[in-house]
Design an enzyme around this catalytic site. Structure first.
Site, PDB file in Angstrom:
ATOM      1  N   ARG A 171       0.809  -1.223   0.000  1.00  0.00           N
ATOM      2  CA  ARG A 171       0.000   0.000   0.000  1.00  0.00           C
ATOM      3  C   ARG A 171       0.841   1.271   0.000  1.00  0.00           C
ATOM      4  NH1 ARG A 171      -2.632  -3.437   3.637  1.00  0.00           N
ATOM      5  NH2 ARG A 171      -4.634  -4.223   2.871  1.00  0.00           N
ATOM      6  N   GLU A 185      10.784  18.879 -23.660  1.00  0.00           N
ATOM      7  CA  GLU A 185      10.191  19.242 -22.382  1.00  0.00           C
ATOM      8  C   GLU A 185      10.853  20.487 -21.798  1.00  0.00           C
ATOM      9  OE1 GLU A 185       7.523  18.031 -21.231  1.00  0.00           O
ATOM     10  OE2 GLU A 185       7.286  16.078 -22.208  1.00  0.00           O
ATOM     11  N   LYS A 243       8.699  23.007 -12.941  1.00  0.00           N
ATOM     12  CA  LYS A 243       7.708  21.941 -12.783  1.00  0.00           C
ATOM     13  C   LYS A 243       7.352  21.742 -11.317  1.00  0.00           C
ATOM     14  CE  LYS A 243       6.099  17.397 -13.835  1.00  0.00           C
ATOM     15  NZ  LYS A 243       6.120  16.222 -14.711  1.00  0.00           N
ATOM     16  N   ARG A 287      -1.712  22.747 -13.285  1.00  0.00           N
ATOM     17  CA  ARG A 287      -0.827  21.639 -13.645  1.00  0.00           C
ATOM     18  C   ARG A 287      -1.072  21.177 -15.079  1.00  0.00           C
ATOM     19  NH1 ARG A 287       1.378  16.591 -10.023  1.00  0.00           N
ATOM     20  NH2 ARG A 287       2.556  15.608 -11.707  1.00  0.00           N
ATOM     21  N   ASN A 303       1.022  20.301 -19.988  1.00  0.00           N
ATOM     22  CA  ASN A 303       0.732  19.460 -21.149  1.00  0.00           C
ATOM     23  C   ASN A 303       0.712  20.246 -22.453  1.00  0.00           C
ATOM     24  OD1 ASN A 303       0.394  17.063 -19.587  1.00  0.00           O
ATOM     25  ND2 ASN A 303      -1.593  17.844 -18.932  1.00  0.00           N
ATOM     26  N   LYS A 343       3.445  11.791 -10.601  1.00  0.00           N
ATOM     27  CA  LYS A 343       2.470  11.064 -11.416  1.00  0.00           C
ATOM     28  C   LYS A 343       3.138   9.810 -11.960  1.00  0.00           C
ATOM     29  CE  LYS A 343      -0.227  13.403 -14.226  1.00  0.00           C
ATOM     30  NZ  LYS A 343      -0.714  14.406 -15.215  1.00  0.00           N
ATOM     31  N   HIS A 388       1.024  18.444 -25.738  1.00  0.00           N
ATOM     32  CA  HIS A 388       0.860  17.020 -25.480  1.00  0.00           C
ATOM     33  C   HIS A 388      -0.417  16.435 -26.077  1.00  0.00           C
ATOM     34  CE1 HIS A 388       4.192  17.715 -22.833  1.00  0.00           C
ATOM     35  NE2 HIS A 388       4.165  16.501 -22.345  1.00  0.00           N
ATOM     36  N   GLU A 415      -6.380  20.159 -10.059  1.00  0.00           N
ATOM     37  CA  GLU A 415      -7.719  20.604  -9.666  1.00  0.00           C
ATOM     38  C   GLU A 415      -8.017  22.029 -10.118  1.00  0.00           C
ATOM     39  OE1 GLU A 415      -8.127  17.884  -5.620  1.00  0.00           O
ATOM     40  OE2 GLU A 415      -7.216  19.876  -5.496  1.00  0.00           O
ATOM     41  N   HIS A 471       0.243  13.244 -28.079  1.00  0.00           N
ATOM     42  CA  HIS A 471      -0.253  11.924 -27.713  1.00  0.00           C
ATOM     43  C   HIS A 471      -0.997  11.266 -28.873  1.00  0.00           C
ATOM     44  CE1 HIS A 471      -0.098  13.034 -23.170  1.00  0.00           C
ATOM     45  NE2 HIS A 471       1.021  12.472 -23.584  1.00  0.00           N
ATOM     46  N   HIS A 520       8.469  10.166 -27.120  1.00  0.00           N
ATOM     47  CA  HIS A 520       7.509  11.090 -26.519  1.00  0.00           C
ATOM     48  C   HIS A 520       7.914  12.535 -26.785  1.00  0.00           C
ATOM     49  CE1 HIS A 520       4.703  12.825 -23.632  1.00  0.00           C
ATOM     50  NE2 HIS A 520       5.720  13.450 -23.047  1.00  0.00           N
TER      51      HIS A 520
END
Length: 359
Positions: free
Chosen positions: A110, A174, A216, A231, A235, A132, A238, A227, A242, A255
């Protein structure tokens, strides 16, 4: 937040750093096959000298390693080695190792502490920072994962000398992104010293890495779980990128290469919507024109695809909400925002077509 250390050699005082953060000197080291061969002995010898107990795990150096199957194999090896919640995990490598290692650490018992030791420019400036961690699903990349912040991020720019040019340019995407989204002065610095950075020359490369990592980390601290939308500005490029990665089965285009092409599209889309000027568009495209791609890559994995096909591929992106694509655009160079309104498909495909012309 994670402590980020940028120094050479970064592992010589690792015991002191572990003690400072209350981390046991019992660690699982996760390498991919390439990183193990290049710097594995150096790191293991350093840990031995500093009194560590360690368990070594090695995975194939490919994107398909980010899977439940690989994770289950690693769990088994850790259980058989009697690794318990008093241990931690050091993920040594690029984005695949960092994502998979973080995923395993977040879920084993956990959650055990994870320490990131990124060895690629992309990982040093992006994927190793921010917590992440994820594995892939056959229907999409990074769809299954956690927010699991590393206790430490240990960055040694000297490790970049082991990388081929293609990996350096992929990581540079990046780095340039941070200038576009958060710091126009940094973008100008990157434009001026682009050649020195990709040649891994100091002080330029260390400054670029440290500045990128700090940008970052600052964004993540203010919006850890995406939220507020801040953040999400990480992207930039991206959503387009993607889509290109999916069309290439996540194998034939790096990537960072896809993100570089995606930033061309996003810059053009920003200018089409009037959020940057034509002069700013040209300044941004001038920076992106410095990137070098493997011969035929742009043609085969971008220009050959109809814009509508790229758009359809983009719709599989995990960053869409309520089936609508979300685009990060620029409000002038050095300031990004999340465009929350749905854009017409014709506008998106138009930006893709203009980007093809530029490329």
């Amino acid at each position: 937040m994670s402590e980020i250390i940028v120094s050479t050699p970064v592992t010589e005082d690792i015991a002191v750093l572990f003690d400072k953060h209350g981390l046991a000197r019992k660690t699982v080291l996760l390498f991919d096959e390439n990183t193990r061969k290049l710097i594995g002995n150096q790191i293991l010898d350093s840990l031995d000298r500093q009194g560590f107990i360690w368990k070594e795990l090695v995975i194939p150096a490919r994107e398909t390693s980010k899977s439940f199957r690989t994770a289950m194999k690693l769990y088994t090896e850790m259980i058989e080695a009697h690794v318990d919640r008093g241990w931690n995990l050091l993920a040594v490598g690029g984005g695949v190792v960092g994502d998979l290692g973080g995923f395993v650490a977040a879920s084993y018992y956990r959650g055990i502490p994870v320490i990131q030791l990124p060895t690629t420019l992309l990982a040093m400036t992006d994927s190793a920072i921010g917590g992440k961690v994820a594995i892939n699903h056959p229907l999409g990349k990074n769809l299954i994962g956690f927010f699991h912040m590393p206790q430490l991020v240990l960055i040694d720019p000297a490790w970049l000398n082991t990388l081929p040019d293609r990996e350096i340019y992929a990581g540079m995407a990046e780095v340039v992104k941070y200038g576009f989204i958060a710091d126009r002065q940094f973008l100008s610095y990157l434009d001026e010293h682009f050649d020195e950075i990709v040649a891994v020359k100091d002080p330029y490369v260390t400054y670029a890495i440290r500045t990128s990592a700090m940008i970052k980390a600052d964004v993540v601290e203010k919006d850890f779980k995406e939220e507020s939308g801040l953040r999400a500005t990480l992207n930039f490029g991206h959503t387009f990128g993607h889509g290109l990665e999916k069309l290439a089965d996540y194998r034939h285009i790096r990537h960072g290469e896809a993100v570089a092409l995606g930033m061309v599209c996003a810059l053009i889309l920003s200018e089409m919507l009037g959020t940057i000027t034509e002069e700013e568009l040209q300044q941004g495209l001038n920076v992106l024109s410095r990137f070098k791609f493997r011969k035929g890559l742009v043609e085969k994995h971008f220009k050959v695809h109809p814009a509508q096909k790229i758009l359809e591929s983009m719709h599989s992106d995990k960053k869409k909400v309520d089936s609508a694509l979300r685009f990060v655009l620029l409000d002038g160079l050095g300031k990004a925002f999340l465009h929350r309104e749905t854009l017409d498909d014709e506008l998106i495909t138009g930006a893709i077509e203009k980007a093809k012309t530029f490329c």
